[in-house]
Design a protein around this motif. Structure first.
Motif, short mmCIF file in Angstrom:
data_model
loop_
_atom_site.label_atom_id
_atom_site.label_comp_id
_atom_site.label_asym_id
_atom_site.label_seq_id
_atom_site.Cartn_x
_atom_site.Cartn_y
_atom_site.Cartn_z
N GLU A 1 40.99 46.91 29.98
CA GLU A 1 41.45 46.42 31.28
C GLU A 1 42.23 45.13 31.11
O GLU A 1 42.02 44.40 30.14
CB GLU A 1 40.27 46.12 32.20
CG GLU A 1 39.62 47.36 32.79
CD GLU A 1 38.40 47.02 33.62
OE1 GLU A 1 38.20 45.83 33.94
OE2 GLU A 1 37.64 47.94 33.92
N GLU B 1 42.83 41.45 32.29
CA GLU B 1 42.11 40.39 33.00
C GLU B 1 43.10 39.29 33.34
O GLU B 1 43.91 38.89 32.48
CB GLU B 1 41.02 39.85 32.09
CG GLU B 1 40.00 39.01 32.79
CD GLU B 1 38.91 38.53 31.82
OE1 GLU B 1 37.91 38.02 32.28
OE2 GLU B 1 39.10 38.65 30.59
N VAL B 2 43.05 38.81 34.56
CA VAL B 2 43.95 37.72 34.97
C VAL B 2 43.26 36.39 34.68
O VAL B 2 42.15 36.15 35.17
CB VAL B 2 44.32 37.84 36.46
CG1 VAL B 2 45.28 36.72 36.88
CG2 VAL B 2 44.95 39.20 36.75
N THR B 3 43.90 35.57 33.88
CA THR B 3 43.28 34.28 33.51
C THR B 3 44.02 33.10 34.15
O THR B 3 44.09 32.01 33.60
CB THR B 3 43.29 34.12 31.97
OG1 THR B 3 44.64 34.28 31.51
CG2 THR B 3 42.41 35.14 31.32
N LYS C 1 44.20 36.04 41.47
CA LYS C 1 43.24 35.31 40.64
C LYS C 1 41.96 36.12 40.39
O LYS C 1 41.40 36.10 39.30
CB LYS C 1 42.86 33.99 41.33
CG LYS C 1 43.71 32.82 40.90
CD LYS C 1 43.47 31.62 41.77
CE LYS C 1 42.06 31.08 41.65
NZ LYS C 1 41.82 29.97 42.59
N SER C 2 41.55 36.83 41.44
CA SER C 2 40.30 37.60 41.30
C SER C 2 40.54 38.98 40.69
O SER C 2 39.60 39.75 40.51
CB SER C 2 39.63 37.73 42.66
OG SER C 2 40.52 38.36 43.56
N GLY C 3 41.80 39.29 40.39
CA GLY C 3 42.13 40.56 39.76
C GLY C 3 42.02 41.76 40.69
O GLY C 3 41.94 42.90 40.25
N LYS C 4 42.04 41.47 42.01
CA LYS C 4 41.92 42.57 42.97
C LYS C 4 43.26 43.13 43.39
O LYS C 4 43.50 43.44 44.56
CB LYS C 4 41.14 42.07 44.21
CG LYS C 4 39.68 41.84 43.95
CD LYS C 4 38.99 41.31 45.18
CE LYS C 4 37.55 40.95 44.88
NZ LYS C 4 36.95 40.13 45.95
N LEU D 1 47.46 36.47 31.31
CA LEU D 1 46.84 37.79 31.24
C LEU D 1 46.15 37.98 29.89
O LEU D 1 46.64 37.47 28.87
CB LEU D 1 47.90 38.90 31.41
CG LEU D 1 48.76 38.86 32.67
CD1 LEU D 1 49.91 39.84 32.55
CD2 LEU D 1 47.93 39.17 33.90
#
Lengths: 71, 170
Positions: free
Chosen positions: A4, A6-8, A38-41, A65
């Protein structure tokens, strides 16, 4: 489990000591959308959004990312 | 995520104008339906008609005006649809529903004009027996428009799904 993305972004915000509100205003994005990012939604990020984020935070896409590899 | 979409001034003005036209036609048609029913009731003798007879005449007027009443519903839906479009709410589930409803109303108007109204009027007038079909080019045209709008609603639904997916990208 598949890998997956992930947004960092929150890490970079902390490093640059910039608040979400300020960043949202600078890149012309709503705070609500920035919070979702930010929350990756979100399903994806447009290239122009990514470019504006990188410009505002003086970083590379790879700094925002990360790949979260599954087992 | 917002249902509103940024639209050009031209699109906004056109949609607003179409909404005004639809409301105007709605008003004209409502007056026309009122006249049809009033003519029926106005045909009564001044003094002694019973309420049952008046009710029957009112019912007959409604039956005669049935196709126009369905058109009235279609116009009402289109007026709301164009108003919402002028506000930037274009690809929404609500608009799909309204389009579908508008198409159904046109189909019902065609069916009422070609079959239901002529049959009921004949039956009420004391000539029962069988169905009375009065289809002409206009009723077929209205029916075809109804089908076309239902088809457009189906395609519009795809647009709603694309917009929903697009909204998940930032």
């Amino acid at each position: 489990m598949a890998a997956e993305i992930e947004v960092t972004l929150d890490v970079m915000l902390a490093r640059r000591k910039i608040r979400s509100k300020e960043l949202a205003a600078e890149i012309g994005m709503t705070e609500a959308n920035l919070s979702l990012l930010k929350s990756g939604k979100v399903k994806g990020v447009r290239f122009d959004t990514l470019a504006r984020l990188c410009e505002a935070l003086d970083c590379e896409p790879g700094d925002l990312l990360a790949v979260k590899r599954g087992d | 995520m917002s249902e509103r979409t940024e639209i050009s001034k031209d699109t906004r003005d056109s949609a607003l104008w179409l909404s005004v036209v639809a409301w105007g036609l709605f008003g004209l048609m409502a007056v026309d339906i009122g006249n049809v029913i009033r003519e029926r009731i106005g045909a009564l003798s001044p003094g002694g008609d019973g309420w049952l007879y008046i009710g029957n005449q009112f019912g007959l007027g409604l039956v005669e005006a049935m196709p126009s009443i369905f058109l009235l519903f279609a116009l009402l839906g289109f007026a709301h649809l164009f108003r919402r479009c002028s506000e930037g709410q274009i690809f929404t589930e609500r608009n799909v529903k309204t389009l579908r409803g508008g198409g159904d109303s046109l189909l019902l108007a065609a069916a009422a004009s070609a079959l239901v109204t002529p049959t009921l009027v004949e039956w009420i007038s004391g000539n029962p027996g069988g169905l009375h079909l009065q289809a002409n080019d206009l009723t077929l045209g209205v029916g075809a428009m109804g089908l076309a709008i239902r088809g457009i609603a189906h395609i519009f639904r795809e647009g709603v799904l694309i917009k929903q997916e697009n909204d998940e990208f930032v």
